[in-house]
Design a protein around this motif. Structure first.
Motif, PDB file in Angstrom:
ATOM      1  N   PRO A  34      34.827  28.636 -15.021  1.00  0.00           N
ATOM      2  CA  PRO A  34      35.652  28.154 -16.138  1.00  0.00           C
ATOM      3  C   PRO A  34      34.785  27.821 -17.348  1.00  0.00           C
ATOM      4  N   THR A  35      35.403  27.861 -18.492  1.00  0.00           N
ATOM      5  CA  THR A  35      34.691  27.488 -19.712  1.00  0.00           C
ATOM      6  C   THR A  35      34.404  25.991 -19.698  1.00  0.00           C
ATOM      7  N   PRO A  36      33.140  25.580 -19.871  1.00  0.00           N
ATOM      8  CA  PRO A  36      32.834  24.141 -19.846  1.00  0.00           C
ATOM      9  C   PRO A  36      33.670  23.378 -20.865  1.00  0.00           C
ATOM     10  N   SER A  37      34.256  22.277 -20.410  1.00  0.00           N
ATOM     11  CA  SER A  37      35.097  21.447 -21.270  1.00  0.00           C
ATOM     12  C   SER A  37      35.091  20.037 -20.704  1.00  0.00           C
ATOM     13  N   GLU A  38      35.964  19.182 -21.271  1.00  0.00           N
ATOM     14  CA  GLU A  38      36.079  17.819 -20.766  1.00  0.00           C
ATOM     15  C   GLU A  38      36.609  17.828 -19.340  1.00  0.00           C
ATOM     16  N   ALA A  39      37.498  18.811 -19.040  1.00  0.00           N
ATOM     17  CA  ALA A  39      38.105  18.894 -17.705  1.00  0.00           C
ATOM     18  C   ALA A  39      37.234  19.645 -16.719  1.00  0.00           C
ATOM     19  N   HIS A  40      36.403  20.557 -17.211  1.00  0.00           N
ATOM     20  CA  HIS A  40      35.564  21.377 -16.329  1.00  0.00           C
ATOM     21  C   HIS A  40      34.112  21.297 -16.766  1.00  0.00           C
ATOM     22  N   PRO A  41      33.196  21.012 -15.844  1.00  0.00           N
ATOM     23  CA  PRO A  41      31.775  20.977 -16.198  1.00  0.00           C
ATOM     24  C   PRO A  41      31.208  22.398 -16.230  1.00  0.00           C
ATOM     25  N   LYS A  42      29.932  22.486 -16.482  1.00  0.00           N
ATOM     26  CA  LYS A  42      29.259  23.781 -16.428  1.00  0.00           C
ATOM     27  C   LYS A  42      29.131  24.200 -14.969  1.00  0.00           C
ATOM     28  N   ILE A  43      29.657  25.392 -14.641  1.00  0.00           N
ATOM     29  CA  ILE A  43      29.653  25.879 -13.260  1.00  0.00           C
ATOM     30  C   ILE A  43      29.035  27.266 -13.236  1.00  0.00           C
ATOM     31  N   VAL A  44      28.086  27.475 -12.326  1.00  0.00           N
ATOM     32  CA  VAL A  44      27.444  28.767 -12.139  1.00  0.00           C
ATOM     33  C   VAL A  44      27.784  29.261 -10.743  1.00  0.00           C
ATOM     34  N   ILE A  45      28.257  30.503 -10.644  1.00  0.00           N
ATOM     35  CA  ILE A  45      28.609  31.088  -9.359  1.00  0.00           C
ATOM     36  C   ILE A  45      27.379  31.732  -8.757  1.00  0.00           C
ATOM     37  N   GLY A  46      27.056  31.402  -7.511  1.00  0.00           N
ATOM     38  CA  GLY A  46      25.913  31.996  -6.828  1.00  0.00           C
ATOM     39  C   GLY A  46      25.536  31.195  -5.605  1.00  0.00           C
ATOM     40  N   ASP A  47      24.518  31.646  -4.881  1.00  0.00           N
ATOM     41  CA  ASP A  47      24.060  30.948  -3.684  1.00  0.00           C
ATOM     42  C   ASP A  47      23.390  29.641  -4.072  1.00  0.00           C
ATOM     43  N   GLY A  48      23.778  28.575  -3.388  1.00  0.00           N
ATOM     44  CA  GLY A  48      23.228  27.272  -3.709  1.00  0.00           C
ATOM     45  C   GLY A  48      21.748  27.145  -3.407  1.00  0.00           C
ATOM     46  N   ASP A  49      21.245  27.984  -2.491  1.00  0.00           N
ATOM     47  CA  ASP A  49      19.818  27.894  -2.150  1.00  0.00           C
ATOM     48  C   ASP A  49      18.996  28.970  -2.859  1.00  0.00           C
ATOM     49  N   ASP A  50      19.581  29.590  -3.880  1.00  0.00           N
ATOM     50  CA  ASP A  50      18.864  30.572  -4.686  1.00  0.00           C
ATOM     51  C   ASP A  50      17.928  29.833  -5.648  1.00  0.00           C
ATOM     52  N   LYS A  51      16.626  30.023  -5.485  1.00  0.00           N
ATOM     53  CA  LYS A  51      15.654  29.289  -6.287  1.00  0.00           C
ATOM     54  C   LYS A  51      15.815  29.566  -7.778  1.00  0.00           C
ATOM     55  N   GLU A  52      16.044  30.829  -8.126  1.00  0.00           N
ATOM     56  CA  GLU A  52      16.157  31.176  -9.540  1.00  0.00           C
ATOM     57  C   GLU A  52      17.378  30.515 -10.173  1.00  0.00           C
ATOM     58  N   MET A  53      18.490  30.483  -9.415  1.00  0.00           N
ATOM     59  CA  MET A  53      19.686  29.853  -9.959  1.00  0.00           C
ATOM     60  C   MET A  53      19.476  28.353 -10.129  1.00  0.00           C
ATOM     61  N   LEU A  54      18.843  27.710  -9.125  1.00  0.00           N
ATOM     62  CA  LEU A  54      18.573  26.280  -9.221  1.00  0.00           C
ATOM     63  C   LEU A  54      17.654  25.973 -10.403  1.00  0.00           C
ATOM     64  N   LYS A  55      16.683  26.839 -10.633  1.00  0.00           N
ATOM     65  CA  LYS A  55      15.801  26.646 -11.790  1.00  0.00           C
ATOM     66  C   LYS A  55      16.580  26.796 -13.087  1.00  0.00           C
ATOM     67  N   ALA A  56      17.493  27.778 -13.117  1.00  0.00           N
ATOM     68  CA  ALA A  56      18.301  27.997 -14.321  1.00  0.00           C
ATOM     69  C   ALA A  56      19.205  26.805 -14.607  1.00  0.00           C
ATOM     70  N   LEU A  57      19.615  26.101 -13.562  1.00  0.00           N
ATOM     71  CA  LEU A  57      20.462  24.921 -13.727  1.00  0.00           C
ATOM     72  C   LEU A  57      19.642  23.675 -14.047  1.00  0.00           C
ATOM     73  N   GLY A  58      18.310  23.808 -14.065  1.00  0.00           N
ATOM     74  CA  GLY A  58      17.458  22.681 -14.439  1.00  0.00           C
ATOM     75  C   GLY A  58      17.165  21.747 -13.293  1.00  0.00           C
ATOM     76  N   ILE A  59      16.848  22.302 -12.116  1.00  0.00           N
ATOM     77  CA  ILE A  59      16.610  21.464 -10.946  1.00  0.00           C
ATOM     78  C   ILE A  59      15.412  20.541 -11.153  1.00  0.00           C
ATOM     79  N   GLN A  60      14.418  20.981 -11.964  1.00  0.00           N
ATOM     80  CA  GLN A  60      13.226  20.154 -12.171  1.00  0.00           C
ATOM     81  C   GLN A  60      13.544  18.882 -12.947  1.00  0.00           C
ATOM     82  N   GLU A  61      14.592  18.917 -13.787  1.00  0.00           N
ATOM     83  CA  GLU A  61      14.931  17.741 -14.595  1.00  0.00           C
ATOM     84  C   GLU A  61      16.012  16.877 -13.952  1.00  0.00           C
ATOM     85  N   CYS A  62      16.545  17.320 -12.816  1.00  0.00           N
ATOM     86  CA  CYS A  62      17.658  16.592 -12.189  1.00  0.00           C
ATOM     87  C   CYS A  62      17.154  15.348 -11.459  1.00  0.00           C
ATOM     88  N   ALA A  63      17.920  14.272 -11.568  1.00  0.00           N
ATOM     89  CA  ALA A  63      17.586  13.046 -10.843  1.00  0.00           C
ATOM     90  C   ALA A  63      18.083  13.103  -9.400  1.00  0.00           C
TER      91      ALA A  63
END
Length: 560
Positions: free
Chosen positions: A325-354
């Motif tokens: 979905p398009t990111p909005s107040e009702a929907h956050p940023k969502i990326v479709i893919g494998d949760g254990d995909d390193k490249e996807m996690l990096k693209a989502l900013g895993i290094q900056e996540c708390a």
């Protein structure tokens, strides 16, 4: 009548019965018409009783012999013919009977009739549980501990067999039927005065709603514990008057909110739910960016909490069939893919996540996601959803910071709400307390014991006959903490809540008086609980606590 085993017997055995009657009739008529000869050579004819008697033992191949006199050849020829078609009729009838006894429908109706008898003779309080699985199995075990019987409705044969193998004591009666069938609910005794509640914890919200509606029509006063996985479903159930609405994902989201803002409250509530200990380390979730894997029912509930706390949140959704979905107040940023995909996690900013939350409905996926995330960001806080109930949990031995188990939350929530409603009421009001009060309460509880007991007492004829009898004397609440070993010493006991006329009072002072039908919730050690129950139920212990001296049996006889 058409659903009874007797009707099935009459229907299936109608033709065999008619064949036996017909063959008997023909054989008996033949013997009545054919003349015989007695011992003196005079002609005679069979009486109807003699003919019936002879055919009866001849048709069943017992063969006692010719009676009352030796047969003539015409009689023997007729008897020979009769043997063939009467024995054939018996074989056909027996074969039909054996087939009927092996018929699945007949066996189900026979079991249903036995179930009806068991429910009719059940004169103990019980709950109706719809569906049998690992969650409802634990609920049954806890209900047995409280002395509450269970009745199960389950359609799946393999699950019914598993229930049978559990060998619960006392036995659990199981009905083979569709759970949404009103007739099945009536058969299970939903209208009985002994039925205390009905439990429906299916994943299908529409099915739960239908069950709630049907139950409300059949018994408007029945207590219902119904699962809801969305806010809309919870509102629908609330409109129907469902007393216990259980949304494990909302509870998990609330726990995450408390971990961010009130960790001491979270520790106390988890202990009350039976999910942890009072001395567990605090779960403090840091502020910052959060990555959530799985934008399902649990993910959406978590998003509402994180948005309320003004956290930056990104989602990874492993279901490729879902659209981004398009990111909005009702929907956050969502990326479709494998949760254990390193490249996807990096693209989502895993290094900056708390923190990262693995909230999919697959345990292996959740473990893999967190293992990958930990390699990419060793300092990240890991939170997991565990879906399966197991004696040995891999999650507890994987170094995960926090594990949420929806199934366990459902079990404890149901048990508290149905079997210990006072504790359920107390948990609802705990959220209104600030952290200072929670810290003080936790210290008080730990001073009692590392594992204090929580128990309730209602001032009625069943639980507190002595207190009920003397409530006109304005008994002080402090009487209940009196030690029966030494009246001058108080037991380790605190009163958590009083429910009077539907009004809840937290931590009422000991100086208040006890009223009829008051419901109290206490925390104390085992000694305090034993003494309290003795004071409430035993005349001599009550007299000692009240007067400070022993009373003999002769003194009681003189008491008006």
């Amino acid at each position: 009548m058409r659903t009874s085993s007797l009707w099935l017997i009459l229907q299936r055995m109608r033709t065999p019965f008619l064949i036996i009657i017909l063959t008997y009739t023909i054989s008996i008529i033949g013997l009545l018409l054919i003349e015989g000869v007695d011992a003196e050579g005079r002609a005679y004819r069979f009486s109807i009783f003699d003919a019936f008697y002879f055919i009866s033992y001849t048709a069943t191949t017992i063969g006692f012999g010719e009676t009352p006199f030796a047969f003539t050849y015409p009689q023997r020829i007729w008897v020979s013919m009769s043997i063939f078609f009467t024995v054939t009729g018996w074989f056909y009838s027996l074969g039909s009977l054996v087939a009927l006894l092996q018929d699945k429908l007949f066996l189900e109706e026979f079991a249903r009739a036995k179930f009806r008898r068991n429910i009719a003779y059940l004169k103990e309080k019980y709950i109706i549980i719809l569906g049998y699985n690992s969650i409802t199995s634990e609920i049954i075990k806890k209900a047995n501990e409280y002395g509450l019987r269970s009745v199960v409705i389950e359609k799946d044969e393999s699950k019914r067999n598993h229930l049978l193998l559990e060998n619960f004591t006392p036995p659990v009666y199981c009905l083979n039927a569709d759970v949404h069938n009103p007739e099945a609910l009536e058969t299970a005794g939903i209208k009985s005065i002994y039925c205390r509640a009905i439990v429906s914890l299916f994943e299908n919200d529409a099915l739960n709603l239908r069950i709630a509606l049907t139950s409300k029509i059949l018994n408007p006063n029945i207590t219902m514990a119904i699962k809801a996985t969305t806010k809309n479903q919870a509102e629908n159930l609330q409109d129907l008057g469902v007393q216990i609405i259980e949304n494990p994902f909302e509870i998990i989201a609330t726990h995450i909110h408390l971990a961010i803002n009130a960790p001491h409250s979270l520790r106390l509530i988890r202990w009350l739910y039976g999910l942890g200990h009072l001395y567990d380390p605090l779960l403090r979730l840091p502020r910052g960016k959060y990555l959530v894997c799985g934008y399902g029912r649990m993910g959406k509930s978590i998003y509402e909490v994180l948005k309320e706390n003004h956290f930056e949140t990104v989602f990874a959704e492993i279901d490729s069939q879902k659209k981004e979905p398009t990111p909005s107040e009702a929907h956050p940023k969502i990326v479709i893919g494998d949760g254990d995909d390193k490249e996807m996690l990096k693209a989502l900013g895993i290094q900056e996540c708390a923190a990262i939350i693995a909230g999919t409905n697959d345990d292996t996926t959740n473990l893999s996601i967190l293992a990958t995330a930990k390699k990419l960001n060793p300092s990240i806080i890991t939170i997991a959803r565990e879906n399966e109930l197991e004696d040995f949990s891999i999650f507890q031995n994987s170094g995960i910071d926090s594990v949420f188990i929806p199934a366990k939350i459902l079990i404890n929530k149901t048990v508290h709400a149905i079997l210990n409603p006072a504790l359920d009421q107390f948990i609802k009001h705990i959220y209104a307390l600030d952290e200072t009060d929670i810290i003080a309460l936790t210290k008080t509880l730990l001073n009692i014991s590392m594992h204090p007991s929580i128990f309730a007492l209602k001032i009625d004829a069943t639980q507190a006959p002595m207190l009920l009898k003397h409530t006109n004397n304005t008994l002080p609440l402090s009487l209940l903490k009196t030690s029966l070993k030494n009246r001058c010493i108080d037991n380790n006991l605190i009163v958590l809540m009083r429910l009077r006329n539907k009004e809840v009072s937290l931590f009422p002072p000991w100086g208040e008086t006890i009223g009829i039908n008051d419901l109290f919730l206490f925390a104390g050690d085992e000694n305090a609980q034993d003494h309290l129950e003795s004071i409430a139920q035993n005349y001599y212990e009550f007299y000692y606590a009240l007067e400070g001296k022993e009373k003999s049996i002769f003194g009681r006889l003189r008491t008006p």
